[in-house]
Write an enzyme that holds these catalytic residues in place. Structure first.
Site, PDB file in Angstrom:
ATOM      1  N   ASP A  84       1.551 -17.227 -13.410  1.00  0.00           N
ATOM      2  CA  ASP A  84       0.983 -18.057 -12.343  1.00  0.00           C
ATOM      3  C   ASP A  84       2.015 -18.185 -11.206  1.00  0.00           C
ATOM      4  OD1 ASP A  84      -0.863 -19.801 -11.165  1.00  0.00           O
ATOM      5  OD2 ASP A  84      -0.067 -21.558 -12.205  1.00  0.00           O
ATOM      6  N   ASP A 105       2.614 -14.203  -5.856  1.00  0.00           N
ATOM      7  CA  ASP A 105       2.362 -15.154  -4.773  1.00  0.00           C
ATOM      8  C   ASP A 105       3.269 -14.819  -3.588  1.00  0.00           C
ATOM      9  OD1 ASP A 105       2.060 -17.226  -3.038  1.00  0.00           O
ATOM     10  OD2 ASP A 105       2.401 -18.823  -4.501  1.00  0.00           O
ATOM     11  N   GLU A 135      -2.193 -13.707  -3.271  1.00  0.00           N
ATOM     12  CA  GLU A 135      -2.515 -14.960  -2.584  1.00  0.00           C
ATOM     13  C   GLU A 135      -2.334 -14.847  -1.072  1.00  0.00           C
ATOM     14  OE1 GLU A 135      -1.116 -18.676  -4.240  1.00  0.00           O
ATOM     15  OE2 GLU A 135      -0.902 -19.563  -2.259  1.00  0.00           O
ATOM     16  N   HIS A 177      -2.490 -28.416  -5.520  1.00  0.00           N
ATOM     17  CA  HIS A 177      -2.056 -28.577  -6.918  1.00  0.00           C
ATOM     18  C   HIS A 177      -1.842 -30.054  -7.206  1.00  0.00           C
ATOM     19  CE1 HIS A 177      -0.391 -24.248  -6.734  1.00  0.00           C
ATOM     20  NE2 HIS A 177      -1.373 -24.254  -7.601  1.00  0.00           N
ATOM     21  N   HIS A 207      -7.425 -22.290  -7.020  1.00  0.00           N
ATOM     22  CA  HIS A 207      -6.305 -23.017  -7.640  1.00  0.00           C
ATOM     23  C   HIS A 207      -6.558 -24.518  -7.483  1.00  0.00           C
ATOM     24  CE1 HIS A 207      -3.096 -19.890  -8.373  1.00  0.00           C
ATOM     25  NE2 HIS A 207      -4.069 -19.190  -7.829  1.00  0.00           N
ATOM     26  N   THR A 232      -2.819 -29.653 -14.223  1.00  0.00           N
ATOM     27  CA  THR A 232      -2.508 -31.087 -14.287  1.00  0.00           C
ATOM     28  C   THR A 232      -3.463 -31.862 -15.206  1.00  0.00           C
ATOM     29  OG1 THR A 232      -1.681 -30.899 -12.036  1.00  0.00           O
ATOM     30  CG2 THR A 232      -2.089 -33.121 -12.850  1.00  0.00           C
TER      31      THR A 232
HETATM   32  P1  13P Z   1      -3.854 -28.206 -10.959  1.00  0.00           P
HETATM   33  O1  13P Z   1      -2.571 -28.585 -11.595  1.00  0.00           O
HETATM   34  O2  13P Z   1      -4.137 -29.015  -9.742  1.00  0.00           O
HETATM   35  O3  13P Z   1      -4.989 -28.231 -11.931  1.00  0.00           O
HETATM   36  O4  13P Z   1      -3.701 -26.721 -10.423  1.00  0.00           O
HETATM   37  C1  13P Z   1      -3.495 -25.668 -11.325  1.00  0.00           C
HETATM   38  C2  13P Z   1      -3.218 -24.392 -10.633  1.00  0.00           C
HETATM   39  O5  13P Z   1      -3.738 -24.105  -9.583  1.00  0.00           O
HETATM   40  C3  13P Z   1      -2.313 -23.436 -11.268  1.00  0.00           C
HETATM   41  O6  13P Z   1      -1.933 -22.421 -10.419  1.00  0.00           O
END
Ligand code: 13P
Length: 287
Positions: A84, A105, A135, A177, A207, A232
């Protein structure tokens, strides 16, 4: 079954649903996500940020754990192990470690440099059968040290990157995020629509899946989003369930301090969150 994310995402795009990417942090996270995907007969993507990879002692440890767990738990649904928000160097480390999918990224580079580095990685990934996410336009907020301003992507730049032959594209559309602030403007469907018009069959990635209202998720899927990242929200569920266990004094009853007991409510809470998302994204029974 550890696979590249290409086929599952092409199928999702054609079938108008999305596959969840759930980020992992440790053994409990990985086990909970794999078991839930299997139970729901859903393809799944395990996301690993560079920070989480380091925490788990390195990408080789992560790849070995995931491969062994798929075997030991008899997981037969398609699973992609995906880097990621990878840096250029991180991408090569994950390719070497045996990941089946990576995200480069390059959104913070000038577009020409993003194009050049992405192009190079397309060739490497093609040869190895690894899927590649690129991205354009940064995702707002902070995740494991990756900070973005959250500007919307330029659809023409998205087309430039998509034309390089990447397998999926993350375009910034006002997503963030972590938790969304109360004054958040919502997703820019205008941008998403313009990106989708120019990139055609390319699976688009959303995302910042935590906290996006259900109607926006559904509209995003209608407009071509085929992969949604959630990190999250699993952390919040895990933390709340663990807090409850301790506040109820359960760690002090009998052998409640045993890590297998102490971490069990959190692991169950992750499963519930993943189940909810798989239902919402529409990927149940699509394995
Ligand atoms: P969240 O933590 O807001 O769910 O985002 C996750 C994400 O986009 C990982 O790249």
């Amino acid at each position: 079954m550890l696979v590249s994310a290409k086929e599952m995402l092409d199928k999702a795009k054609a079938g108008h649903y999305a596959v969840g990417q759930f980020n992992i942090n440790n053994l409990e996270w990985t086990k909970s996500i794999l078991l839930t995907a299997q139970e729901m007969n859903s393809p799944v993507i395990l996301g690993v940020s560079e920070g989480a990879g380091k925490y788990m002692t390195g990408f080789k440890t992560v790849a070995a754990m995931v491969k062994a767990m798929i075997e030991e738990l008899n997981i037969t649904v398609p699973v992609a192990l995906h880097l990621d928000h990878g840096t250029y160097e991180g991408c090569y480390k994950c390719i070497e470690a045996g990941f089946s999918s990576i995200m480069f990224d390059g959104s913070h580079y000038p577009i020409d440099e993003n194009v050049a580095k992405t192009k190079e990685l397309v060739a490497v990934c093609r040869e190895k059968g690894i899927s590649l996410e690129a991205e354009v336009g940064s995702i707002g907020g902070e995740e494991d040290g990756v900070v973005g301003m959250g500007e919307c992507a330029d659809p023409n730049e998205c087309k430039m990157i998509a034309d390089l032959g990447v397998d999926m594209l993350a375009a910034g559309i006002g997503n963030i995020h972590g938790k969304y602030p109360a004054n958040w403007q919502g997703l820019s469907f205008e941008t998403l629509d313009a990106v989708q018009q120019l990139t055609g069959a390319m699976p688009l990635v959303l995302h910042g899946g935590t906290g996006i209202p259900e109607d926006m998720i559904k509209k995003a899927i209608d407009l071509g989003v085929s992969k949604i990242n959630v990190n999250t929200e699993c952390q919040l569920s895990f933390a709340a369930a663990t807090r409850k266990y301790i506040e109820e004094g359960k760690d002090q009853q009998g052998k409640g301090y045993d890590p297998r007991k102490l971490l069990a409510p959190g692991a169950e809470a992750i499963k519930a969150t993943v189940r909810e998302k798989i239902e919402l994204f529409g990927s149940a029974n699509k394995a």
